[in-house]
Design an enzyme around this catalytic site. Structure first.
Site, PDB file in Angstrom:
ATOM      1  CG  HIS A  19      -1.903   1.121   1.238  1.00  0.00           C
ATOM      2  ND1 HIS A  19      -3.240   0.906   1.447  1.00  0.00           N
ATOM      3  CD2 HIS A  19      -1.773   2.455   1.052  1.00  0.00           C
ATOM      4  CE1 HIS A  19      -3.894   2.060   1.402  1.00  0.00           C
ATOM      5  NE2 HIS A  19      -3.011   3.024   1.157  1.00  0.00           N
TER       6      HIS A  19
ATOM      7  CG  HIS B  26      -0.892   7.117  -0.991  1.00  0.00           C
ATOM      8  ND1 HIS B  26      -2.093   7.287  -1.645  1.00  0.00           N
ATOM      9  CD2 HIS B  26      -1.157   6.427   0.139  1.00  0.00           C
ATOM     10  CE1 HIS B  26      -3.055   6.723  -0.921  1.00  0.00           C
ATOM     11  NE2 HIS B  26      -2.514   6.198   0.163  1.00  0.00           N
ATOM     12  CG  LEU B  27       5.010   5.627  -5.719  1.00  0.00           C
ATOM     13  CD1 LEU B  27       5.448   4.911  -6.990  1.00  0.00           C
ATOM     14  CD2 LEU B  27       6.223   6.022  -4.896  1.00  0.00           C
ATOM     15  NE  ARG B  28       0.586  12.139  -2.277  1.00  0.00           N
ATOM     16  CZ  ARG B  28      -0.403  11.657  -1.547  1.00  0.00           C
ATOM     17  NH1 ARG B  28      -1.352  10.912  -2.090  1.00  0.00           N
ATOM     18  NH2 ARG B  28      -0.476  11.912  -0.257  1.00  0.00           N
TER      19      ARG B  28
ATOM     20  CG  ASN C 175      -5.051   8.612  -3.388  1.00  0.00           C
ATOM     21  OD1 ASN C 175      -3.990   8.105  -3.734  1.00  0.00           O
ATOM     22  ND2 ASN C 175      -5.205   9.202  -2.204  1.00  0.00           N
TER      23      ASN C 175
ATOM     24  CG  HIS D 167     -10.053   4.591   3.271  1.00  0.00           C
ATOM     25  ND1 HIS D 167      -8.861   5.252   3.418  1.00  0.00           N
ATOM     26  CD2 HIS D 167     -10.819   4.977   4.316  1.00  0.00           C
ATOM     27  CE1 HIS D 167      -8.919   6.023   4.499  1.00  0.00           C
ATOM     28  NE2 HIS D 167     -10.101   5.870   5.060  1.00  0.00           N
TER      29      HIS D 167
ATOM     30  CG  HIS E 126      -5.154   2.197   5.730  1.00  0.00           C
ATOM     31  ND1 HIS E 126      -6.499   2.158   5.949  1.00  0.00           N
ATOM     32  CD2 HIS E 126      -4.991   2.894   4.580  1.00  0.00           C
ATOM     33  CE1 HIS E 126      -7.130   2.799   4.987  1.00  0.00           C
ATOM     34  NE2 HIS E 126      -6.226   3.247   4.135  1.00  0.00           N
TER      35      HIS E 126
ATOM     36  CG  LEU F 130      -7.969  10.571   7.735  1.00  0.00           C
ATOM     37  CD1 LEU F 130      -8.807  11.335   6.730  1.00  0.00           C
ATOM     38  CD2 LEU F 130      -8.740  10.340   9.027  1.00  0.00           C
TER      39      LEU F 130
ATOM     40  CG  HIS G   1      -0.124  15.316   2.172  1.00  0.00           C
ATOM     41  ND1 HIS G   1      -1.062  15.626   1.209  1.00  0.00           N
ATOM     42  CD2 HIS G   1      -0.508  14.142   2.697  1.00  0.00           C
ATOM     43  CE1 HIS G   1      -1.976  14.670   1.162  1.00  0.00           C
ATOM     44  NE2 HIS G   1      -1.665  13.746   2.055  1.00  0.00           N
TER      45      HIS G   1
ATOM     46  CB  ALA H 135      -5.246  12.725   6.263  1.00  0.00           C
TER      47      ALA H 135
HETATM   48  O1  DOR Z   1      -3.772   9.570   5.557  1.00  0.00           O
HETATM   49  C1  DOR Z   1      -4.081   9.259   4.429  1.00  0.00           C
HETATM   50  N1  DOR Z   1      -3.482   9.810   3.345  1.00  0.00           N
HETATM   51  N2  DOR Z   1      -5.045   8.349   4.257  1.00  0.00           N
HETATM   52  C2  DOR Z   1      -5.526   8.059   3.040  1.00  0.00           C
HETATM   53  O2  DOR Z   1      -6.420   7.254   2.959  1.00  0.00           O
HETATM   54  C3  DOR Z   1      -5.035   8.778   1.835  1.00  0.00           C
HETATM   55  C4  DOR Z   1      -3.688   9.283   2.049  1.00  0.00           C
HETATM   56  C5  DOR Z   1      -3.237  10.279   0.999  1.00  0.00           C
HETATM   57  O3  DOR Z   1      -3.414  10.018  -0.179  1.00  0.00           O
HETATM   58  O4  DOR Z   1      -2.658  11.302   1.371  1.00  0.00           O
HETATM   59 ZN    ZN Z   2      -3.489   5.020   1.532  1.00  0.00          ZN
END
Ligand code: DOR
Ligand code: ZN
Length: 344
Positions: free
Chosen positions: A12, A14-16, A40, A135, A173, A218, A250, A262
């Site tokens: 799991h 997130h690479l953006r 996402n 999620h 998660h 989150l 972020h 988050a």
């Molecule tokens: O904390 C989080 N950040 N929870 C998520 O489900 C998405 C993620 C994000 O893409 O920043």
């Molecule tokens: Zn996630």
């Protein structure tokens, strides 16, 4: 003291995209052979064609000589056609479909408003054996933030598993005892990821002496009793639990703000943090199954060849690292010592 593991995967991540992706990708690629890449983005990755392009951009951004396989996912919407699922299942590179309940988290506004609307897509996933990654929080603002995962199990997950007896799901998660117990009591079609931060911290970490936005993700950190239950699950040897960092970068200014985003950026020390959590639980011998075997087995992918070695040696995580558009990225625990070190 040191420990050698078969090369692990991150189930799991997130690479953006673009410059942000190029900034964070090397941290994951150094530690993990493969990762399940969250869809996402803005706009979200909803088609196999978009996933193919995104995958190419990731591969093109890898540092010279580094091997890393992005395992792609599609973002489920109310309108995802069954045909798109069929294409995904035949693509060879899309491994799963991600459910974000609309409004539950970062970039979830295009997510699902009602799972009943996704019935055709879910039926096709069930037929194709394609996992649904969830999620697992309801987004109803009337439900207390700390109860949203527990309520999701009762109101969404349980009925879904009954309605679609062949559907394979990954509960992403995990943050609560209830969710961990539900997965432990399920059968082989239910898997779950657990992050390093949820194994190491409880919700006090967000509020000790003031608000600590870098600990806000989150689903949010929960009480100590839940952390203990997650640690027991991760170290139990149960093959349904596996490593998923949910590293979610972020920029500093977006976290340290009146309305902070988050997400915890953990990729720069994630494997090391898991080692710390497992060591504290006296369960380092369980780390390899959790990090390197269980996820691959669940996804029906080959286990990796090669290995990584972690040494018990303190080093200091940078307080901040470069991110996109001249901004900084603050790693979770940035500027603090890390107990385990990855050997080259
Ligand atoms: O904390 C989080 N950040 N929870 C998520 O489900 C998405 C993620 C994000 O893409 O920043
Ligand atoms: Zn996630």
């Amino acid at each position: 003291m040191q420990i050698t593991l078969a090369r692990p995967d991150d189930w799991h991540l997130h690479l953006r995209d673009g410059e942000a992706m190029r900034a964070v990708l090397p941290y994951s690629a150094r530690r993990f052979a493969r990762a399940i890449i969250m869809p996402n983005l803005k706009p979200p990755i909803t088609t196999v064609a978009a996933a193919a392009d995104y995958r190419r951009r990731i591969l093109a951004a890898l540092p010279e000589g580094v091997r890393f396989e992005p395992l792609m996912t599609l973002y489920l919407t109310d309108d995802t056609p069954a045909d798109e699922i069929r294409r995904a299942a035949g693509s060879g590179f899309v491994q799963a479909v991600k459910l974000y309940p609309a409004g539950a988290t970062t970039h979830s506004d295009a997510g699902v408003t009602d799972l009943a609307k996704c019935d055709a897509a879910l039926a096709e996933m069930e037929r194709a054996g394609m996992p649904l990654l969830m999620h697992g929080e309801v987004s109803d603002p009337a439900i207390d933030l700390f109860d949203r995962e527990r309520v999701f199990v009762e109101q969404v997950l349980q009925p879904l598993l009954e309605r679609r007896p062949g559907l394979r799901v990954v509960f992403e998660h995990l943050t609560t005892k209830e969710a961990a117990e539900f997965v432990a009591a399920s059968d082989g079609r239910v898997g779950a990821t657990i992050t390093a931060q949820h194994l190491l911290f409880n919700r006090n970490a967000i509020f000790r002496g003031g608000v600590h936005p870098h600990y806000y993700c989150l689903p949010v950190l929960k009480r100590e009793m839940h952390r203990e239950a997650l640690l027991r699950a991760a170290t139990s040897g149960c093959p349904r639990f596996f490593l998923g960092t949910d590293s979610a970068p972020h920029a500093r200014h977006a976290k340290e703000a009146a309305c902070g985003c988050a997400g915890c950026f953990t990729a720069a020390s994630a494997l090391e943090m898991y080692a710390e959590a497992f060591e504290r639980a006296g369960a380092l011998d369980q780390l390899e199954a959790f990090a390197s075997f269980n996820g691959a087995d669940f996804y029906r992918l080959p286990r990796n060849r090669g290995s990584v070695t972690l040494k018990k040696e303190s080093w200091t995580l940078p307080a901040a690292v470069p991110y996109a558009d001249g901004a900084e990225l603050v790693p979770l625990r940035g500027g603090e010592p890390v107990a385990w070190k990855l050997r080259d």
